[in-house]
Structures are given as structure tokens and as C-alpha cells.
Design a protein around this motif. Structure first.
Motif: not given
Lengths: 413, 413
Positions: B375-392
Motif C-alpha cells: 500500500f506504500g505505507f513503508g511499514a506495517e504493524i499488522g492488518i486490522s480486521t475491526q472497524k474501530l480506529h484502523a482498518r486494513g
């Protein structure tokens, strides 16, 4: 439990319908619901009378009885609230970001409803209509669990809204009320994770604690406010006194009221006598530390006082010798809600704005402005005191999530 | 418990230091930590050997043993990861919105760190350095609880990073590791709400379930992916086959791998034989419904298959007669992660993009692209599967919150 699961299933079915509703249809339904509340106000008041009668027999506090009571004016207020929400811009579908990747994938981040929102609240029955309006406009289904004191009123309001939705050809499951007043049912509701995307408790600290402890659904904590005002050495005392009086006394029972003062030692001798006089006029009891006690007549403050959200005509006071000490004290005792500094010194203001951990940090203004309407959101479902998802006043946008839509032409990794 | 509380207090103290660090100082510390990992790689590998030895004696699966093993190349990879995070823009301090109210109040919504982030993870020790890098760059303190299998490696990596931080004059409490491998300690950690602002579990479905059940800290759920590809009646089968093969087989053990196919009846006769052949080449077992069984040789699919994230060389298949039926099937069984449609029909694509409830919805591309780097974020802490705060995919920005700064000149309500 079976009934709750059925409500959950109804809600999930309804959410796919609601997320596709056009802004026009949502607004028309809100107007229809507002009109229906007006048309049926006699019947709603008759049901409310039953709650009032039961409350009176139970010896409910007159203040609580007043919050519980519905009048034609209050019902008109609820209807007006729905119309105001209809006038607000629809947040759904907004494109938050677009990216095109080197491999040609087009990624669009688009605002979508949260889905199904659960709200657990205490006595005021107008929350039933208010919460429906905000959730509905933001494309969300709502499942409500009101307090037992207002159960007849809540049922009546919900039925009127459901009838209005049916008239508009929209699923009545857009709003569902849990009619059981059993506490065990509330706890089961908090574990309905399979169907509910977000749970918002609205009420006192006890309710919020219980939801945080028991819920497996993601929660947004709202509303406890142990708010401070720090009067800096560079404060303009002509600003300080009216701000403190306003923040403490304009409405004592609200989460953005000031509960505690922190005062720089350089201004205590001048400020404290002025304040003592002004607070006395408003019958506010002062609980001060030793240094405060040396200057004015007051009740000695204990450690517990600093951690207490009084919601009453009481204020605690502590003297410090620097802005850093003030920040440390506030970060130790506050509830991350609203905190203010009174100062004419830009550097100290900046230290305070950066250093204090709270949703809203103020310079030279009353903490009472932490409010969705005052912020220009046009509405408010509550004030978040957590950092995840939403912080401070929550309006329509804060009830939404987002989704990535990615369009390609055969890309693989 | 006392030790945990002390770690919580250390973390809170450290968070006020970290939130004020300049971008330059953060970047320099990340480079120093990267260099320290390289310098101390011999010692880290020696500690890792202890974990490997213990794992071997316990009869650990060779695949898991491989994930656990650190080599000079893997340590160089961890160091490189820290340098890459240093190169990413600092999200902290970004002004997200400004508003001036009619009463003259100036409101600024500014991005701030979350504060203290807890991460509970399973065997791979490189998460220790990766999670530190992302949390640190976004101004957050991190408390880590790794798996018992990797405990010696995790302690060694943490000590090297802490030493590097001290060298840079930064609190070593920016990263703390819970050294106890007792499960009860993990549960106590999940209730450290007073000190920790966000808890992220990284691991299998069991770990995530346990965190959701037990945590009183707000949680972001990550990583379970029962991802589908729907082949529409208007699909270009020359795109469909390579996308399906890629999504199923390029890496089978990851959350964005495809686990289930949904096929429009109009294309099943043509598609299934092609697919069966291609999947056979990759040793993928097909579990199909009755209609699939009529066209190709396969294992009969059960209800349970549709709900299973295999993470293996197995794929389930179901035939439907419309895009609406496909959407309903996917919404019933998916985990809100990543879902794709293969179609040349814009209307069906739009129905799918709108109707499927998932963090990432694709048209004509592999689900394997749900990834912070892709996605071009340059890094990733995980993939969120909930809708609150962060998704994907969650990068640096998703580890932040915001704060309202309000400046007045004496405003009261």
C-alpha cells in the motif's frame, strides 16, 4: 440470549440496507420520524407518566425525576434534534485518500458506516431519539439498552420511530431497543461481538467501568471528566476568575465542568482572595492544600480529593511552583478529558498544550467548550476520553469507519 | 503483578519524554539501534541458539523452528527495517484540521502519539525490533510480551536496543519486555488499563480471541483472514486463473491468502476444469459444493469448510447464481479482511465494492496486496480486521491519536 441473538441478526441484515441509503432518503426518514414524535407526543407522555409514577414510588431523587420527565416541549426538542441532524452533511462515501501504486493498482480509502452500534445509557429518555438520529444519519444500525427507570418511555419512543421508518419503506430494525431491564441481559449484550461493531456507554463512571470490564465488543469510553484549570504565574487574573467561575458553576453535573484548580505560587496571594469571594457567591466549597489554607479559609484537601470528579459545588485547589509541576500533577490525576491553562506567556502555554495528556487542552478559555455543538459538529453522541478511534467530542464522522477499494486489471504478487 | 505495575509506571514516565522527541533525534536513535543490532549479532545469535535448542528438544515443528531461528542475514534484515522506518516521514505534530469558532476560539486538531502500546506476539523474534521501530518513530512507548519459545532471543534484542537508546540519551523504557513466560502474567498485562493505551495482539486466532476476551485495554484485532475470490459471470477467465493461483499459493500461511472461491454458475463449466488443473500443479486440495462436484473431481465441502481459514494447500468452492448471492455468502463467512471480485462488468464490480463488508475489497487483483508495504505505507504493524480506529494495513499513522488544542482570550459559556 436467544432474543439478543435474533436482534443481532436483524441488525446485521439491516446494516446492509442502511449503508446503501441515499442522503435524501435518510433525511426524509429523519423528518418523518420527527413529525411522528410530535404527532404521538400525547401517547409518549402517557407512557412516560408510568415511569414517573414508578420513580416517585421508589423515592427517586427529584433531580433524577426531572431528567426522566417528558413534556410537550421536551418532545418538540427531540423532534427538532432529528431535523437538525437531517440538515448536517452526510459523512458516508467521502473519499479520504486515493493512491496509485507503481503496479497500476488504484487504491481508494472511502468513509463507510461503522455498521451496528450498541448504546447503553441511563435515565434520560431523549437519548433514545438523539442516538437514533446520529447513528441513522451516519448509516449505522443502532441497538439501544436504556435504563430500567425509563423503560416505558423508551419503548414508546422506539415504536414511534420504527413506525415512521416503515412508512418510509426502510427497515424498522434500523433501531431496536432491548426491552428487558435485567442486568444479566445488559452483560450478555456486551458480548454480542459477532453482530455489534462498536459499543458506547453513556452514563456515570460505574456504568462505563462495567462496560469496559465486560465487553468483548470494541468500546469507546465517554464522559468522565476530572478537569483542571491551571493559573500560571503569567496569568491575567481578570481572565482567570470569570473562566474558573464559569467552568465550575455554569453547570455542575457535566463532564466538562472544572473540578480542580492548580495555582502557581507567584499568583496565589492575589488570586485566592478574589476567587474565594466569587466562589462563595456560588456556594462552592473549597478544598485546598496547606498553602491554600494559609491564604484563605477552606477545607483541607486530601489525596482523594485530587482524584474526584465531584459533579457538585466543590472544588479542590493545589499550589505549585512551576508549569512543569502543574503538568505533572494534572497528568497524574486527570481523566484525559479537558484541561486549561490561564497565561499570557506563549512558552508556558505551548508547554501545557504539548505536555498535558487530554482530549482537549485550552489556553485562556473555559473547559465547558468541550462539546460537539460548541466545536461546530452540529451534534454529539458523547465525549471520548480514550485515544483509540475518536478523542473529545464525537459527531457524525466519529461514528464512521473506512474501507479500501482497490481496482486492478489482473495484478498478482 | 507488582513488576507489571512498575513497568506500566516506567512506560507512562517515558511516554512524556518520547512524545516531545524531535524527528531528528528519533531517526538518529533508530540508526544507532540498527548499528547496535549488527555489532551485537554474535551475542544475539548465541542467545537465539538457546531458544532453538529448547525448541528442538520439545520436538517443535521444523517450520516453526525455522521461523524462530536468527541468522546474520535475518539480523541484518531487522537492522535494515529500523533504518527504513527512520526514513519514513514522522506523523507526529501534523495538523489535521483547524477551525475558528464564531466566539473567536481557535481549535486545532493535531496528531499525537497513542502513548503506551502493548504488543503480544508469538514465536518470531524479529517482531521485537520491528514493533519497537514503528512504535518509537510514531512517538510511542512499547511494552512487549513475546512467546516463551523466543524468550532468550527477545531479551537479547531488547537489551541491545535499550543500550543504544541510553547511548543516545533517551530513556531505555521506550522499550520494555515482559520476561516472564507465565500465561497468567499475560492475562494481567491485558488488564493494565491504567498505563497502556492500546493493545495489539499479533499471532494466531487463539491468541487474538484470548486478548479480546480478557483485555480491558482497547484492542485492535489483527490478522485472521478467511479471504474469498468471487468469479463473476462477466469475468475474464484469463485474469481469474492467475489471480486465484497467486492468492492461494504464493504464500499459504498468511492472512491475505485466498481460502475460498465463489463462482458464478455461468462460468463454472469453463473455469473449473482450468482451475482444477492449475491447482493440482500446486498440490492444492479442492473442497467443492454439489455443483462443483458435478464438474470436477473434488472433496465435498461442508458448512465448516466455508468458515475455515486453512492457511494450507486447501481451497473451498461454492457456486452461486448472482453477484448478490456471492456477496451474501461472503458477508456470512468472511473475517472482514480482504475480498476480491473478478469481473469486466462495472455495475457488478460496484455492487461488490459497496456490498462486501471487509477492510479491503478488490476488483481484478490478488488479495495478497493487503499489506502495508504494497500500500506504500513503508511499514506495517499488522492488518486490522475491526472497524474501530484502523482498518486494513496499519502503518505509522495508524499508531497515532489526536488532540484538540484550543486557544482563546477569556471565552466563557
Amino acid at each position: 440470549m436467544e432474543l439478543l441473538v435474533q436482534m443481532g441478526k436483524n441488525a446485521v441484515e439491516a446494516k446492509y440496507e442502511l449503508q446503501m441509503l441515499s442522503e435524501n432518503r435518510k433525511n426524509r426518514a429523519l423528518y418523518t420520524a420527527a413529525q411522528a414524535l410530535m404527532n404521538e407526543s400525547g401517547q409518549i407522555i402517557a407512557e412516560n407518566e408510568k415511569d414517573i409514577k414508578r420513580g416517585g414510588e421508589k423515592g427517586m431523587h427529584p433531580g433524577l425525576l426531572d431528567r426522566l420527565r417528558l413534556t410537550p416541549e421536551r418532545i418538540a426538542g427531540m423532534a427538532e434534534g432529528l431535523k437538525q441532524v437531517a440538515e448536517l452533511p452526510d459523512p458516508i462515501g467521502e473519499v479520504l485518500e486515493t493512491m496509485e501504486r507503481p503496479n497500476g493498482l488504484k487504491i481508494e480509502k472511502r468513509r463507510v458506516p461503522m455498521g451496528v452500534i450498541g448504546i447503553i445509557y441511563e435515565s434520560r429518555p431523549n437519548v433514545t431519539a438523539d442516538a437514533f438520529g446520529l447513528c441513522f444519519k451516519s448509516g449505522n444500525v443502532v441497538i439501544l439498552k436504556g435504563g430500567s427507570d425509563a423503560i416505558c418511555s423508551n419503548i414508546a419512543i422506539t415504536k414511534v420511530i420504527q413506525h415512521a421508518l416503515r412508512e418510509e419503506g426502510i427497515t424498522e430494525h434500523a433501531i431496536q431497543l432491548i426491552e428487558s431491564t435485567d442486568r444479566a441481559v445488559a452483560t450478555e449484550f456486551m458480548r454480542l461481538k459477532e453482530y455489534v461493531d462498536l459499543l458506547i456507554p453513556r452514563g456515570g463512571a460505574g456504568l462505563i467501568r462495567s462496560v469496559v470490564e465486560n465487553s468483548t465488543i470494541p468500546v469507546i469510553e465517554t464522559g468522565t471528566g476530572n478537569c483542571h484549570i491551571y493559573v500560571d504565574e503569567a496569568a491575567d487574573l481578570e481572565k482567570a476568575v470569570p473562566i474558573i467561575i464559569n467552568a465550575k458553576t455554569q453547570r455542575i453535573g457535566v463532564c466538562n465542568a472544572c473540578e480542580s484548580l492548580v495555582i502557581h505560587e507567584a499568583v496565589e496571594d492575589k488570586l485566592l482572595p478574589l476567587l474565594a469571594m466569587a466562589l462563595k457567591e456560588h456556594q462552592v466549597e473549597i478544598r485546598g492544600d496547606e498553602k491554600v489554607q494559609q491564604v484563605i479559609d477552606c477545607v483541607p484537601a486530601t489525596e482523594e480529593d485530587y482524584g474526584t470528579e465531584y459533579l457538585d459545588y466543590i472544588i479542590s485547589m493545589k499550589v505549585v511552583s512551576s508549569v512543569e509541576e502543574a503538568i505533572a500533577h494534572i497528568n497524574r490525576y486527570n481523566t484525559r478529558h479537558s484541561e486549561a491553562i490561564i497565561t499570557e506567556d506563549k512558552e508556558n502555554a505551548e508547554k501545557f498544550l504539548n505536555g498535558v495528556d487530554a482530549a482537549c487542552v485550552y489556553v485562556n478559555a473555559s473547559t465547558r467548550f468541550t462539546d460537539g455543538f460548541e466545536f461546530g459538529f452540529g451534534a454529539e453522541i458523547g465525549i471520548s476520553t480514550q485515544k483509540l478511534h475518536a478523542r473529545g467530542p464525537m459527531g457524525l464522522r466519529e461514528l464512521t469507519s473506512y474501507k479500501y477499494r482497490i481496482v486492478g486489471n489482473g495484478q498478482i504478487r
